[in-house]
Every structure is written in C-alpha cells, then in structure tokens.
Design an enzyme around this catalytic site. Structure first.
Site, PDB file in Angstrom:
ATOM      1  N   GLU A   1       0.968  -1.345  -0.162  1.00 47.99           N
ATOM      2  CA  GLU A   1       0.324   0.111  -0.358  1.00 47.99           C
ATOM      3  C   GLU A   1       1.101   1.000  -0.237  1.00 47.99           C
ATOM      4  OE1 GLU A   1      -3.967  -1.717   2.215  1.00 47.99           O
ATOM      5  OE2 GLU A   1      -1.947  -1.047   3.566  1.00 47.99           O
TER       6      GLU A   1
ATOM      7  N   LYS B   1       3.113   7.054   3.989  1.00 43.59           N
ATOM      8  CA  LYS B   1       4.413   5.521   3.525  1.00 43.59           C
ATOM      9  C   LYS B   1       3.807   4.393   2.485  1.00 43.59           C
ATOM     10  CE  LYS B   1       1.887   3.508   7.148  1.00 43.59           C
ATOM     11  NZ  LYS B   1       1.761   2.957   8.407  1.00 43.59           N
TER      12      LYS B   1
ATOM     13  N   THR C   1       5.711  -9.255   9.221  1.00 37.92           N
ATOM     14  CA  THR C   1       4.275  -9.537   8.690  1.00 37.92           C
ATOM     15  C   THR C   1       4.241  -8.135   7.986  1.00 37.92           C
ATOM     16  OG1 THR C   1       3.328 -11.025   9.884  1.00 37.92           O
ATOM     17  CG2 THR C   1       1.873  -9.138   8.827  1.00 37.92           C
TER      18      THR C   1
ATOM     19  N   ASP D   1      -2.572 -15.800  22.397  1.00 37.36           N
ATOM     20  CA  ASP D   1      -3.148 -16.220  20.880  1.00 37.36           C
ATOM     21  C   ASP D   1      -2.671 -17.595  20.597  1.00 37.36           C
ATOM     22  OD1 ASP D   1      -0.316 -14.372  18.741  1.00 37.36           O
ATOM     23  OD2 ASP D   1      -0.768 -16.119  18.216  1.00 37.36           O
TER      24      ASP D   1
ATOM     25  N   VAL E   1      -8.141  -3.892  15.797  1.00 32.15           N
ATOM     26  CA  VAL E   1      -6.505  -3.364  14.707  1.00 32.15           C
ATOM     27  C   VAL E   1      -6.257  -4.304  13.287  1.00 32.15           C
ATOM     28  CG1 VAL E   1      -4.018  -3.008  14.952  1.00 32.15           C
ATOM     29  CG2 VAL E   1      -5.182  -2.189  17.077  1.00 32.15           C
TER      30      VAL E   1
ATOM     31  N   GLY F   1      -8.373  -6.022  11.663  1.00 31.24           N
ATOM     32  CA  GLY F   1      -9.100  -6.256  10.989  1.00 31.24           C
ATOM     33  C   GLY F   1      -9.028  -4.816  10.016  1.00 31.24           C
ATOM     34  N   ASP F   2      -8.106  -4.811   8.669  1.00 29.97           N
ATOM     35  CA  ASP F   2      -7.677  -3.463   8.577  1.00 29.97           C
ATOM     36  C   ASP F   2      -7.283  -3.528   6.320  1.00 29.97           C
ATOM     37  OD1 ASP F   2      -5.183  -5.488   7.964  1.00 29.97           O
ATOM     38  OD2 ASP F   2      -4.292  -3.885   9.107  1.00 29.97           O
TER      39      ASP F   2
ATOM     40  N   SER G   1     -10.175   0.396  13.722  1.00 30.37           N
ATOM     41  CA  SER G   1      -8.743   0.997  13.149  1.00 30.37           C
ATOM     42  C   SER G   1      -7.928   0.281  12.132  1.00 30.37           C
ATOM     43  CB  SER G   1      -7.904   0.826  14.684  1.00 30.37           C
ATOM     44  OG  SER G   1      -6.658   1.178  13.902  1.00 30.37           O
TER      45      SER G   1
END
Lengths: 362, 362
Positions: free
Chosen positions: B63, B76, B91, B168, B231, B233-234, B299
């Site tokens: 991106e 960015k 990641t 986790d 955070v 789910g983006d 977010s």
C-alpha cells in the site's frame, strides 16, 4: 547498536546513478532503457495498472506512481514545480522503489531524477521509432530545460536524428543545451521562434515546463508526415498543443485512463480517438500508415516506464558493482519480536527477579 | 564525483529509530506520538485526504498512503504479508517520506516499521482515552505478534491499564510477549482462549495477522461498558469481529471512505452508522455517552497517523542529533542543467575545437 538487515535493500544514490551513466555512457543507457521499456511494454497485459495519484497545490504537483506484475512492485515519487528553478531547485525531482510482490520487501531504493530524464527520452524515442517516418533526420526541440539534452541524444542515437532546431523563451537555456551537446555529432540550429524551429522538421519534440494551457504548437505548423513528441503537457491544466493539432493528427498514448486526465487530450471530448502505444508495439493496432500522416505521441509518463528504468538501473549497478545497502527495514531474529529492537538492555538477560507477575487465569 | 545536495534529505534508518526509541524510552515516544496525533487530528479539515492505494496479490498487499496539508506532504509504503514470518520476515514492513508542498523536495526519509507499531499503539490509546471508561484497568490482548507489546505499553502508560490478559493461538508468541514485558509493572495473565481473555476485561484489543474473514470476537463476549480496539481487521477479506459485535456497539473510525473498504465494517451495509474519531476529539460528535455503552474503534491505520509519526521522529531526531543526510536528489548548480551531471569530463572544459556545428537559422 548493529542491526544486520535480512531485508537487503540496495540504495542507488544520485551520485551512484551519475557515476553509472558516466561509466556506461549516456547512449548505452538510453539504448538499454529503451530495450527494457520495449520488453515491458510487450508484457502490458501482465501489469496491474492505475493512473498515478496526484496531490495538487498552488505551486505544483506531487505524484505517486505505483505498478506491479506478479514478481515486482514499483513506485515512483515525483514532483512537478515549474517555479522551482527560481529557488535553484529542479522542476522535477524523483526517487523510487522496486519491491518483491511475494513478501513486500523493498529490494531497491533509487534516485530517479536523472533516471526519469533518461527513461522519458528513451520512451519518446521508442514511440518515435514506431511512429515517425524512418527517414527522419531533423528534429525541432521546443523547451531547452533539464530534459532537453536527453531527448536530443535519444533521438540522435536511437533514430538517427542529425539536426536539432532549438527554441526556448530563455536564451540561456538554449546556450546551455548547445554547450552540453558540444561533444556530439549533432548539428544544432538556434531558432528565434517555435514556428521557425518547427518549419521543415521531421519530428517536433515539446518539453516545456510552464503549468499553463499553452498552445505552443498551432495547427498551421503541421506538415505532412510530421511526428510530434509531446512531452511537457502532462498534468491537468498543463498543455502544449492547440486542439486543432490533436484533430489533425493520429494520437498515441501510454495508458489511456491517465492520459485522458493529464495529457494534451485533456482538452478533447472523452471519445476523441487515441491508440495505446503498446498495441502498436504488439502488432495489435496500426501505427503510421502512410508518409503523409501526422502522428502525435501524447506522452505524460507512465509507471511502467519507471518499473523498466528501475530494473535497468538495478541490473546495471549490479554488473558494475555499484550501490550500497541501506537499513530501511529493521532486522529482527524473530519477526514476531519487533519489540526486541527496543527492549532495554538489562531485560535482555532474563533472570528470575525480572519475571513479571504472571498467573494462569483460573 | 562529489555532489553537494541542495535538497537536504535526512535519513532515519531502522537502526537510528531503534536508537532514538531506546534513548527516549518507549513510554516517552508513545506519549509524544499520541500528542502529535491528537494535534493533527484536531486539524483534520486542513488535510487533503484519500483512501490508501492498495495492490493486492495472493500472498498479501502493498500500500501507498499519501496525505498533505498546506506545508507538508507525507506518504508511507507498507506491506501486509501474513505468511512472511515463515520466511523470517516481518508481516508488516514500512518506510515513508515527508516532503515540502511548495517545492516537492523530500526532506525526510525514515524507516516506519518500528514507527508504525508505535504510532498504531499510540492511536489506539488516543481513541481509547476518548471512548473507554476512564476507570478501565484490565485489557484483553488477542494476538501477541510484533505489535502486541506496543499496544500493551500504550494502554499501560497512556490509560493506566494495569493488567493484560493474553491470548494467541501461537503459545510461543505469548511467551515472547511475557518475556518482553518482564521489566514493566504490568500484570500479565496467560489465557487459554479468546473467551477467557475477554471475560471481565474493560478493554479488548485484537491485533491478529491472518488474512481471513475471522470472527474472533463473538456477540456473546460483549459486556456492558466494554471498549473494543480492533486493530487487525484492516484489509478487504481480513476481519476480526462477528457482525453482531458491530451491531452491538457504537463504532468509531479514522477516515470513513477507507474504513468502509478495509475495516471490520466492510461486512456491514454501506449505511451502517459510524462516527469519525476526529469529530469526537474536536467536540463535534459524542463519544461514549454512558458507562454501559459498548464502544468499538475499527482501526485500519490512516495516512494522517504516519504524517504525525514522521513529524515526531523528525523533531526528536533533530533534538538528539540523530540521522544522516542521504543523496536522494542530485544537486546541480543550474537546475535547468541536469545534463551537467553526466557531461563527459573533457567537455566540461570548453574549447573552440569542441564547439558544435551551429548556425543561426536563416
């Protein structure tokens, strides 16, 4: 703290690229970039393409130009600020990155200011090799700024142009061009107007910087068989051709969705006919069909060209052993442990005393 | 060849930023970035905004995130490749640039991998400071990868969270988080399921990496007054919330046009109500209205946050004397004379013998 980067990003600075071009020679670079461009344009359908993303302000534009195929992602940052020269800064400044699609790791960061001048000229020559009459020997060069020598040399070395007819409203720019091409075999003719420069030219290259709806080339300047290489009309509100010039020519473009916004064809109705150049290169569409046809390459600069240029510079730098690694991405022994980079030193040696309060929840 | 660059680009490498954060301390950096974020979010309407430009492939996404106000342009580069950890790569990897709008000159190039983790956590804490109950002391932390410690510390230092309940699916990630936060005052509770971690928590932070339509938080896990900080789910096809969770909460977002595409609300109808956080910060919209309301910050990460983070790192590096100049843009004595960089050395000394054939056109 020494971090050994696992993501090896190679950096080609402005100095390194200048050294590279000086070592290989500008003719070799122009030919090499043109070959890479040609090969990539023939793979047109393998690319994920979009119009560049422009941020306009009162003084200019800043653009991001991304593109990718299945292996590489490339983008260029480039500005266009015509008034920059009054501040001693280049009108166009650029840099770019080549990254791996499968991991997102940036493998190359390179200057692209000098490189953009080379790739734009190589692209112009590649288009003209397909569109101009093969016997073209004379070129008018309107606008004698930062990119003009590269255009002159690309047409000299790749098309056999022997004579350049110069014109710029800034006579010192003309003098600079003459000085810079003193060592070449090109015949340089200084002209006193656009009209004078264009008269009798086989090819007309416009590469002016003013951000205005200019009408530098007028319909009555067209001559049968002429090829026009329109480089400077590349931004909304920045054109070089009278609409009648476009109406009088067969118009070829890089990537239609972008050129409709940015090219000289921004002045024309949305159904004004244009042909994407890749189709001509791939034999899917006709280029020049006869010696009296006027052809026009409405060049704006497309992301694919930076992808090609980045690959050329990467390969050439590797072959010459140029460039240096840059620590753009941190190295972490465990990629899930980014925090390790900033864990305070004492905590790195674990001891019982430093264990946190920890309970298995009931 | 020595080129003295007139465009002074400062470079903050991955090593430099790690040194900067180590010198100031991560708590100071989190607070500092949160302050810059807050100040910039209050200037929301001064920014030229767009959704980020994403290039999707089988393994992940790359991106570009541009934004500008009247003085600065920032962008960015960031990837998201969940399977990278199996190759020993992070990641998420990122870098970015801050440039001047009036000239287009890039004044700062910085690593943003470590910085993104800090800015994302600072942003989460800034949202929670407005949306969570002030008495919140316990946080569930689902997903204990590269960003998790930063989230834990941001909520510890900026909100007064005292206890973190970890979960986790990778138990080594949990152990790593415990090890990394050993030196802090946080109480860390290891849990055996999401449900166990969430039960009784004042705040629930989800920061998982899998690119799937996950349903990590289920409607029956919601408790009155809970604040959810979503955070992970983006990205299209990457969610963490069951739709019932969104239906059961008041949802706050960064920049609605982007979050509709990328956030957990991608699952919801286009008219599903969301509130942009800047409106709450500016007093133009209500945040939390009572102690039983469930709030959710969906977010995804917005370009404005990188603009703020770049400014913070630039200012902090200046104050500490960190960073180094990088030759990204060539220096040319005359900005119209780019060719001078590669003019062969002999031609630099002009002599009569080297003058080209030159005629004033008749």
């Amino acid at each position: 703290m020494k971090i050994e980067s696992r993501v090896q990003t190679q950096f080609l600075s402005a100095e390194t690229i200048a050294q590279l071009v000086n070592t290989l020679g500008v003719a070799t670079c122009l030919r090499g970039v043109a070959d890479y461009l040609h090969a990539d344009y023939l793979r047109w359908e393998a690319f994920d393409k979009c119009a560049r993303i422009a941020s306009h302000s009162a003084d200019g534009v800043i653009e991001l130009m991304p593109i990718s195929d299945s292996a590489h992602y490339a983008f260029k940052y480039v500005n266009g600020h015509p008034k920059n020269t009054t501040l001693g800064l280049p009108t166009v400044m650029a840099f770019g990155v080549l990254a791996r699609v499968n991991t997102g790791a940036p493998e190359l960061l390179s200057e692209l200011t000098l490189t953009t001048a080379i790739r734009t000229a190589a692209m112009s020559a590649l288009a003209a090799r397909t569109l101009a009459r093969p016997a073209s020997r004379t070129m008018a060069l309107i606008g004698n700024g930062a990119q003009s020598e590269f255009q002159a040399l690309a047409f000299h070395h790749l098309l056999g142009i022997e004579e350049i007819r110069l014109f710029d409203i800034d006579s010192t720019a003309m003098a600079k061009l003459v000085r810079n091409l003193a060592h070449t075999d090109l015949r340089l003719r200084l002209c006193e107007s656009v009209r004078e420069a264009v008269r009798g030219a086989d090819i007309v290259t416009t590469v002016t910087a003013d951000k205005t709806s200019a009408r530098i080339i007028m319909p009555d300047m067209l001559e049968p068989g002429m090829h026009i290489n329109g480089v400077g009309g590349d931004c909304p509100g920045k054109t070089e051709m009278h609409p009648g010039v476009l109406n009088g020519a067969s118009v070829f473009v890089e990537y239609e969705p972008q050129t409709r916004i940015e090219g000289d064809v921004q002045q024309m109705p949305i159904d004004f006919p244009v042909t994407e150049l890749w189709r001509v290169l791939a034999g899917k569409a006709a280029g020049r069909t006869d010696d009296r046809q006027v052809t026009l390459f409405d060049s704006v600069g497309f992301a694919l060209e930076d992808y090609s240029a980045l690959r050329y510079m990467r390969d050439s730098a590797r072959a010459l052993g140029l460039g240096q690694p840059i620590s753009l991405i941190p190295d972490v022994a465990n990629p899930k442990d980014l925090f390790n980079l900033i864990r305070p030193a004492p905590a790195r040696k674990e001891s019982a005393a430093q264990q946190p309060t920890m309970n298995r929840a009931a």
